[in-house]
Scaffold this motif. Sequence first.
Motif, short mmCIF file in Angstrom:
data_model
loop_
_atom_site.label_atom_id
_atom_site.label_comp_id
_atom_site.label_asym_id
_atom_site.label_seq_id
_atom_site.Cartn_x
_atom_site.Cartn_y
_atom_site.Cartn_z
N LEU A 154 -5.83 19.58 -46.89
CA LEU A 154 -6.62 19.85 -48.10
C LEU A 154 -7.80 19.06 -47.24
O LEU A 154 -7.47 17.85 -46.64
CB LEU A 154 -6.21 19.36 -49.47
N LEU A 155 -9.03 19.56 -47.69
CA LEU A 155 -10.32 18.66 -47.26
C LEU A 155 -11.38 19.13 -48.60
O LEU A 155 -11.79 20.29 -48.51
CB LEU A 155 -10.74 19.03 -46.03
N ASP A 156 -11.57 18.10 -49.12
CA ASP A 156 -12.74 18.08 -50.22
C ASP A 156 -13.93 17.51 -50.22
O ASP A 156 -14.75 17.63 -51.01
CB ASP A 156 -11.84 17.95 -51.52
N ASP A 157 -14.01 16.61 -49.33
CA ASP A 157 -15.04 15.79 -48.99
C ASP A 157 -15.50 15.49 -47.53
O ASP A 157 -14.42 15.40 -46.84
CB ASP A 157 -14.89 14.31 -49.57
N PHE A 158 -16.69 15.89 -47.06
CA PHE A 158 -17.21 15.88 -45.84
C PHE A 158 -18.12 14.81 -45.42
O PHE A 158 -18.71 14.85 -44.54
CB PHE A 158 -17.79 17.10 -45.69
N GLY A 159 -17.90 13.51 -45.93
CA GLY A 159 -18.50 12.41 -45.72
C GLY A 159 -18.00 11.94 -44.37
O GLY A 159 -18.83 11.10 -43.95
N ASN A 160 -16.85 12.13 -44.33
CA ASN A 160 -16.17 11.45 -42.98
C ASN A 160 -16.25 12.53 -41.88
O ASN A 160 -15.23 13.53 -41.83
CB ASN A 160 -14.76 11.03 -43.44
N GLU A 161 -16.90 12.39 -40.95
CA GLU A 161 -17.25 13.34 -39.79
C GLU A 161 -16.00 13.48 -38.95
O GLU A 161 -15.59 14.53 -38.78
CB GLU A 161 -18.37 13.00 -39.05
N GLN A 162 -15.20 12.48 -38.78
CA GLN A 162 -13.75 12.44 -37.80
C GLN A 162 -13.00 13.14 -38.56
O GLN A 162 -12.31 14.11 -38.30
CB GLN A 162 -13.60 11.01 -37.62
N ARG A 163 -12.58 12.91 -40.02
CA ARG A 163 -11.86 13.83 -40.47
C ARG A 163 -12.14 15.22 -40.84
O ARG A 163 -11.34 16.06 -40.68
CB ARG A 163 -11.46 13.21 -42.08
N THR A 164 -13.36 15.45 -41.05
CA THR A 164 -13.94 17.03 -41.06
C THR A 164 -13.76 17.57 -39.69
O THR A 164 -13.21 18.63 -39.70
CB THR A 164 -15.40 17.02 -41.24
N ALA A 165 -13.85 16.90 -38.59
CA ALA A 165 -13.82 17.63 -37.09
C ALA A 165 -12.27 17.81 -36.81
O ALA A 165 -11.96 18.84 -36.46
CB ALA A 165 -14.33 16.54 -36.15
N ALA A 166 -11.54 17.02 -37.45
CA ALA A 166 -9.85 17.05 -37.25
C ALA A 166 -9.44 18.19 -38.08
O ALA A 166 -8.35 18.59 -37.53
CB ALA A 166 -9.15 15.79 -37.54
N ALA A 167 -10.27 18.50 -39.14
CA ALA A 167 -9.57 19.81 -39.73
C ALA A 167 -9.93 21.17 -39.53
O ALA A 167 -9.64 22.18 -39.94
CB ALA A 167 -9.83 19.46 -41.26
N GLU A 168 -10.93 21.21 -38.40
CA GLU A 168 -11.36 22.51 -38.02
C GLU A 168 -10.26 23.45 -37.54
O GLU A 168 -9.54 23.04 -36.69
CB GLU A 168 -12.45 22.33 -36.89
#
Length: 252
Positions: A154-168
């Motif tokens: 789950l990813l619901d917030d995109f303020g953390n670029e590292q976490r967003t990139a890891a979820a791609e």
Amino acid sequence: MWTEEIVAGRPAWRHTPSGVVFRAVSAGTYRMGLSEAELAAVRAIELNGGAEDTLEPFFAGAGDAQPVREVRVEPFLIARHPLTVAQVQHWLPEYEDDYADADSGTARLEDDLDDLLEALPFRLPSEAEWEYAARAGTATVTFRGDGKPGEDQLLDDFGNEQRTAAAENAFGLAAMGSAAEICADVWIPGFAGAPADARPRVGDGPRVVRGGAADLYPWQGCDEWLLLLSATRYEHAQFTAVRPVAPVPPWK
């Protein structure tokens, strides 16, 4: 209007006025729908104790995502993740969101949905485009394979670029399946007679929604993980997120 750049090590196109980052999805052909192999994978999860409740309602409704058929998809740009609250406010400055904890969180629209769709210089994806983007070249229940998807997906917030990139996924898209994302198609159970060229099915009535596992978080033990499956589809009834699509810029 568009700026070409590298985001998380991948080519991206930023819509300059709004800041929304898009990824280019190449043309291709894929098998759309809930396959027998995917059904078998879900049944294996259930038999191995991975289901909190009986999955018979899921299997009974499998026909809503069948028959599996080959679909040809032309190239397009699609937003890296659903529009955030801050991004929606670019077009609707008075927009407020009761669901998001921060402006970098996914915007979930109800009464403002039509206003946003009218204001956007983009379109909604057809559900064939959405599933193609979610699968990212795979034929498994999610782009990560046939294992049971967990809350870590789950990813619901995109303020953390590292976490967003890891979820791609392999197409550079994050949070496919997390939020309930509306598509251009009108809801029709099943794919009998559906076009093979990724055009949306049009008509009167509610639209198709894909995803939504984060909308029910924290999970209540009702097998909400099924909403992360690439082929899961249902009709729009309440709030929804928006992941817009645009033509590939002419210089490409």
